[in-house]
Design an enzyme around this catalytic site. Structure first.
Site, short mmCIF file in Angstrom:
data_model
loop_
_atom_site.label_atom_id
_atom_site.label_comp_id
_atom_site.label_asym_id
_atom_site.label_seq_id
_atom_site.Cartn_x
_atom_site.Cartn_y
_atom_site.Cartn_z
N HIS A 1 0.79 -1.26 0.29
CA HIS A 1 0.15 -0.18 -0.10
C HIS A 1 0.88 1.21 0.30
O HIS A 1 2.32 1.25 -0.27
CB HIS A 1 -0.98 0.11 1.08
CG HIS A 1 -1.86 -0.92 0.89
ND1 HIS A 1 -3.13 -0.89 2.45
CD2 HIS A 1 -2.24 -2.08 0.25
CE1 HIS A 1 -3.64 -2.34 1.76
NE2 HIS A 1 -3.38 -3.05 1.42
N GLU B 1 1.15 3.35 2.00
CA GLU B 1 1.45 3.77 3.53
C GLU B 1 2.81 3.58 3.68
O GLU B 1 3.79 3.92 4.39
CB GLU B 1 0.02 4.13 4.59
CG GLU B 1 -0.69 4.82 4.25
CD GLU B 1 -1.76 4.17 3.45
OE1 GLU B 1 -3.20 4.97 2.99
OE2 GLU B 1 -1.52 3.82 2.43
N CYS C 1 -5.30 1.84 5.97
CA CYS C 1 -6.49 1.21 6.62
C CYS C 1 -5.81 0.29 8.03
O CYS C 1 -4.74 1.12 8.38
CB CYS C 1 -6.72 -0.47 5.66
SG CYS C 1 -4.88 -0.95 5.19
N CYS D 1 -2.20 -0.45 7.60
CA CYS D 1 -1.65 0.56 7.44
C CYS D 1 -0.95 1.44 8.19
O CYS D 1 -0.04 1.83 9.05
CB CYS D 1 -2.04 1.54 6.07
SG CYS D 1 -1.07 0.79 4.60
#
Length: 142
Positions: free
Chosen positions: A50, A52, A79, A82
């Site tokens: 992801h 992040e 999320c 993350c």
């Protein structure tokens, strides 16, 4: 109130999302305005890549003494995976555009807010939502 700095850095996150042809971009900024940027690379690098996570992987490129002085900007609310990584990294502030609820209209999401994850943490992290939300939502149309 949204500051000009928040808008500037969120636009940087949006630029990186567009570079990756994804709605997900992230930037980490130091107090001295140094930054690292990333976008989501899950199609190439697997399910945990992801934006992040990718930007946290670049922290070693920044000069800072105390991680809590760092701010992470993300086009979409982090999320649970993350947000946990952000907390483990010790970052002090997260600013995001679209929410997990917003993103769920475009695909699968785990409906646990970053605030819920942060509340289970051992330290207090600042969370600012809705910065350039509408522009962040437009990234889902690319």
């Amino acid at each position: 109130m949204i500051s000009k700095d928040q808008q500037y850095w969120m636009h940087k996150a949006m630029e990186h999302a567009k570079l990756g042809h994804t709605p997900f971009g992230a930037v980490i900024v130091t107090e001295e305005q140094q930054s690292v940027e990333a976008y989501n690379t899950t199609k190439q690098d697997g399910p945990v890549a992801h934006a992040e996570i990718n930007v946290i992987q670049q922290l070693k490129r920044l000069k800072y003494t105390y991680a809590r002085t760092l701010t992470l900007y993300s086009t979409v609310e982090p999320c649970p995976m993350c947000m946990s990584a952000i907390l483990w990294a010790g970052i002090g502030k997260v600013v995001y555009g679209a929410s997990i609820a917003d993103a769920s209209a475009f695909g699968h999401q785990i409906h646990i807010s970053c605030e819920e994850v942060a509340q289970k943490s051992w330290y207090s992290i600042a969370l600012i939502s809705g910065v350039e939300r509408e522009k962040c939502l437009e990234l889902f149309e690319y």
